[in-house]
Design a protein around this motif. Structure first.
Motif, PDB file in Angstrom:
ATOM      1  N   GLY A  47      -0.604  60.009  41.597  1.00 16.38           N
ATOM      2  CA  GLY A  47      -0.079  60.580  40.373  1.00 16.38           C
ATOM      3  C   GLY A  47       1.400  60.867  40.271  1.00 16.38           C
ATOM      4  N   ASP A  48       1.856  61.919  40.909  1.00 16.95           N
ATOM      5  CA  ASP A  48       3.234  62.363  40.761  1.00 16.95           C
ATOM      6  C   ASP A  48       4.247  61.357  41.293  1.00 16.95           C
ATOM      7  OD1 ASP A  48       2.223  64.650  39.638  1.00 16.95           O
ATOM      8  OD2 ASP A  48       2.282  65.797  41.503  1.00 16.95           O
ATOM      9  N   GLU A  49       3.855  60.523  42.225  1.00 20.38           N
ATOM     10  CA  GLU A  49       4.778  59.547  42.808  1.00 20.38           C
ATOM     11  C   GLU A  49       5.207  58.473  41.810  1.00 20.38           C
ATOM     12  OE1 GLU A  49       4.034  58.585  47.171  1.00 20.38           O
ATOM     13  OE2 GLU A  49       2.054  59.256  46.476  1.00 20.38           O
ATOM     14  N   PHE A  50       4.480  58.319  40.715  1.00 21.85           N
ATOM     15  CA  PHE A  50       4.852  57.338  39.700  1.00 21.85           C
ATOM     16  C   PHE A  50       6.041  57.815  38.869  1.00 21.85           C
ATOM     17  CE2 PHE A  50       0.231  56.320  40.156  1.00 21.85           C
ATOM     18  CZ  PHE A  50       0.406  55.073  40.715  1.00 21.85           C
ATOM     19  N   GLY A  51       6.318  59.118  38.913  1.00 22.99           N
ATOM     20  CA  GLY A  51       7.460  59.659  38.196  1.00 22.99           C
ATOM     21  C   GLY A  51       7.235  59.856  36.703  1.00 22.99           C
ATOM     22  N   PRO A  53       4.481  61.895  34.019  1.00 24.48           N
ATOM     23  CA  PRO A  53       3.293  62.755  33.875  1.00 24.48           C
ATOM     24  C   PRO A  53       2.076  62.014  33.314  1.00 24.48           C
ATOM     25  CG  PRO A  53       5.230  63.844  32.983  1.00 24.48           C
ATOM     26  CD  PRO A  53       5.642  62.441  33.330  1.00 24.48           C
ATOM     27  N   LYS A  54       2.317  61.011  32.472  1.00 26.93           N
ATOM     28  CA  LYS A  54       1.187  60.292  31.860  1.00 26.93           C
ATOM     29  C   LYS A  54       0.363  59.512  32.879  1.00 26.93           C
ATOM     30  CE  LYS A  54       4.208  56.493  30.454  1.00 26.93           C
ATOM     31  NZ  LYS A  54       4.781  55.800  29.311  1.00 26.93           N
ATOM     32  N   TRP A  55       0.920  59.273  34.068  1.00 27.80           N
ATOM     33  CA  TRP A  55       0.196  58.542  35.112  1.00 27.80           C
ATOM     34  C   TRP A  55      -0.280  59.466  36.237  1.00 27.80           C
ATOM     35  CZ3 TRP A  55       4.850  54.867  34.809  1.00 27.80           C
ATOM     36  CH2 TRP A  55       4.695  54.008  33.723  1.00 27.80           C
ATOM     37  N   SER A  56      -0.243  60.765  36.009  1.00 29.08           N
ATOM     38  CA  SER A  56      -0.569  61.724  37.071  1.00 29.08           C
ATOM     39  C   SER A  56      -2.034  61.689  37.492  1.00 29.08           C
ATOM     40  CB  SER A  56      -0.192  63.147  36.641  1.00 29.08           C
ATOM     41  OG  SER A  56      -0.970  63.535  35.532  1.00 29.08           O
ATOM     42  N   LYS A  57      -2.907  61.117  36.680  1.00 28.24           N
ATOM     43  CA  LYS A  57      -4.338  61.063  37.007  1.00 28.24           C
ATOM     44  C   LYS A  57      -4.738  59.729  37.634  1.00 28.24           C
ATOM     45  CE  LYS A  57      -5.541  64.179  33.262  1.00 28.24           C
ATOM     46  NZ  LYS A  57      -6.242  64.290  31.973  1.00 28.24           N
ATOM     47  N   LEU A  58      -3.749  58.890  37.967  1.00 32.77           N
ATOM     48  CA  LEU A  58      -4.034  57.568  38.528  1.00 32.77           C
ATOM     49  C   LEU A  58      -3.558  57.473  39.971  1.00 32.77           C
ATOM     50  CD1 LEU A  58      -2.929  55.425  35.454  1.00 32.77           C
ATOM     51  CD2 LEU A  58      -5.263  56.015  36.128  1.00 32.77           C
ATOM     52  N   VAL A  59      -4.119  56.534  40.685  1.00 29.07           N
ATOM     53  CA  VAL A  59      -3.767  56.310  42.087  1.00 29.07           C
ATOM     54  C   VAL A  59      -3.841  54.815  42.380  1.00 29.07           C
ATOM     55  CG1 VAL A  59      -6.124  56.615  42.933  1.00 29.07           C
ATOM     56  CG2 VAL A  59      -4.229  57.091  44.452  1.00 29.07           C
ATOM     57  N   ILE A  60      -3.008  54.380  43.323  1.00 28.12           N
ATOM     58  CA  ILE A  60      -3.095  53.004  43.836  1.00 28.12           C
ATOM     59  C   ILE A  60      -3.337  53.089  45.332  1.00 28.12           C
ATOM     60  CG2 ILE A  60      -1.894  50.817  44.231  1.00 28.12           C
ATOM     61  CD1 ILE A  60      -0.203  51.402  41.758  1.00 28.12           C
ATOM     62  N   VAL A  61      -4.372  52.433  45.786  1.00 27.38           N
ATOM     63  CA  VAL A  61      -4.646  52.279  47.218  1.00 27.38           C
ATOM     64  C   VAL A  61      -4.382  50.813  47.525  1.00 27.38           C
ATOM     65  CG1 VAL A  61      -6.389  52.351  49.024  1.00 27.38           C
ATOM     66  CG2 VAL A  61      -6.356  54.115  47.260  1.00 27.38           C
ATOM     67  N   PHE A  62      -3.539  50.544  48.542  1.00 25.82           N
ATOM     68  CA  PHE A  62      -3.204  49.155  48.839  1.00 25.82           C
ATOM     69  C   PHE A  62      -2.913  48.938  50.314  1.00 25.82           C
ATOM     70  CE2 PHE A  62       0.936  51.030  48.306  1.00 25.82           C
ATOM     71  CZ  PHE A  62       1.803  50.287  49.090  1.00 25.82           C
ATOM     72  N   SER A  63      -2.961  47.690  50.702  1.00 26.98           N
ATOM     73  CA  SER A  63      -2.598  47.249  52.053  1.00 26.98           C
ATOM     74  C   SER A  63      -1.640  46.083  51.932  1.00 26.98           C
ATOM     75  CB  SER A  63      -3.826  46.785  52.839  1.00 26.98           C
ATOM     76  OG  SER A  63      -4.603  47.870  53.252  1.00 26.98           O
ATOM     77  N   LYS A  64      -0.871  45.908  52.968  1.00 23.84           N
ATOM     78  CA  LYS A  64       0.059  44.781  53.024  1.00 23.84           C
ATOM     79  C   LYS A  64      -0.621  43.645  53.776  1.00 23.84           C
ATOM     80  CE  LYS A  64       4.852  43.803  54.194  1.00 23.84           C
ATOM     81  NZ  LYS A  64       6.098  44.373  54.733  1.00 23.84           N
ATOM     82  N   TYR A  65      -0.410  42.432  53.324  1.00 28.44           N
ATOM     83  CA  TYR A  65      -0.933  41.262  54.022  1.00 28.44           C
ATOM     84  C   TYR A  65       0.176  40.229  54.135  1.00 28.44           C
ATOM     85  CZ  TYR A  65      -1.252  38.985  49.460  1.00 28.44           C
ATOM     86  OH  TYR A  65      -0.956  38.445  48.247  1.00 28.44           O
ATOM     87  N   HIS A  66      -0.073  39.210  54.921  1.00 28.23           N
ATOM     88  CA  HIS A  66       0.870  38.093  55.036  1.00 28.23           C
ATOM     89  C   HIS A  66       0.104  36.804  54.793  1.00 28.23           C
ATOM     90  CE1 HIS A  66       3.198  41.216  57.047  1.00 28.23           C
ATOM     91  NE2 HIS A  66       4.239  40.510  56.687  1.00 28.23           N
ATOM     92  N   LEU A  67       0.587  36.032  53.876  1.00 26.98           N
ATOM     93  CA  LEU A  67      -0.008  34.745  53.543  1.00 26.98           C
ATOM     94  C   LEU A  67       0.947  33.687  54.051  1.00 26.98           C
ATOM     95  CD1 LEU A  67      -2.358  33.365  52.006  1.00 26.98           C
ATOM     96  CD2 LEU A  67      -0.942  33.466  49.975  1.00 26.98           C
ATOM     97  N   PHE A  68       0.620  33.095  55.193  1.00 24.42           N
ATOM     98  CA  PHE A  68       1.517  32.151  55.861  1.00 24.42           C
ATOM     99  C   PHE A  68       2.897  32.776  56.042  1.00 24.42           C
ATOM    100  CE2 PHE A  68      -1.600  29.424  53.668  1.00 24.42           C
ATOM    101  CZ  PHE A  68      -2.195  28.884  54.793  1.00 24.42           C
ATOM    102  N   ASP A  69       2.936  33.983  56.581  1.00 28.03           N
ATOM    103  CA  ASP A  69       4.144  34.765  56.859  1.00 28.03           C
ATOM    104  C   ASP A  69       4.902  35.236  55.621  1.00 28.03           C
ATOM    105  OD1 ASP A  69       3.801  34.849  59.620  1.00 28.03           O
ATOM    106  OD2 ASP A  69       4.831  32.948  59.906  1.00 28.03           O
ATOM    107  N   ILE A  70       4.322  35.091  54.454  1.00 27.77           N
ATOM    108  CA  ILE A  70       4.931  35.632  53.240  1.00 27.77           C
ATOM    109  C   ILE A  70       4.192  36.923  52.910  1.00 27.77           C
ATOM    110  CG2 ILE A  70       5.386  35.252  50.790  1.00 27.77           C
ATOM    111  CD1 ILE A  70       5.266  32.204  51.453  1.00 27.77           C
ATOM    112  N   PRO A  71       4.903  38.067  52.882  1.00 26.64           N
ATOM    113  CA  PRO A  71       4.227  39.340  52.639  1.00 26.64           C
ATOM    114  C   PRO A  71       3.758  39.490  51.202  1.00 26.64           C
ATOM    115  CG  PRO A  71       6.590  39.674  52.830  1.00 26.64           C
ATOM    116  CD  PRO A  71       6.329  38.230  53.118  1.00 26.64           C
ATOM    117  N   GLY A  72       2.664  40.213  51.051  1.00 28.95           N
ATOM    118  CA  GLY A  72       2.114  40.527  49.737  1.00 28.95           C
ATOM    119  C   GLY A  72       1.338  41.819  49.815  1.00 28.95           C
TER     120      GLY A  72
END
Length: 112
Positions: A47-51, A53-72
């Motif tokens: 929430g608050d990390e988005f900067g 207030p309208k997005w304060s009730k949302l969250v993103i959970v993510f991981s980093k991957y590499h596709l042939f050494d290209i990060p995503g």
């Protein structure tokens, strides 16, 4: 479309807020890059990390991957009350599988 069945999206205002965040791919990517500087198996932007207030009730959970050494990044945008115990392992495992599979590379046999 199933996300609209969640109680957080009962109002037009909440739907517009969610879709507004989804349109801000630049912001999402920037926040993911900031978080991913730490070496962790998964990351959470809440929430608050988005900067905004309208997005304060949302969250993103993510991981980093590499596709042939290209990060995503692979992640889920959700209401903050998501089932973290279920979501985090799925995101981590999928990102890990992408990285490990592409690290092996593709072997193409060449016949003369």
């Amino acid at each position: 479309i199933n996300f609209l069945e969640q109680p957080e999206f009962d109002s037009k205002k909440e739907i517009i807020s969610f879709l507004g965040l989804m349109q801000r791919q630049d912001l999402i990517f920037s926040k993911m890059q900031e978080k991913a500087k730490e070496d962790k198996p998964y990351y959470i932007i809440s929430g608050d990390e988005f900067g905004q207030p309208k997005w304060s009730k949302l969250v993103i959970v993510f991981s980093k991957y590499h596709l042939f050494d290209i990060p995503g990044y692979l992640g889920i945008v959700s209401p903050i009350r998501m089932n973290y115990r279920k979501t985090i392992p799925i995101i981590k495992d999928m990102a890990k599988a992408i990285t490990e599979t592409t690290k092996k590379g593709m072997v193409i046999q060449y016949e003369k």
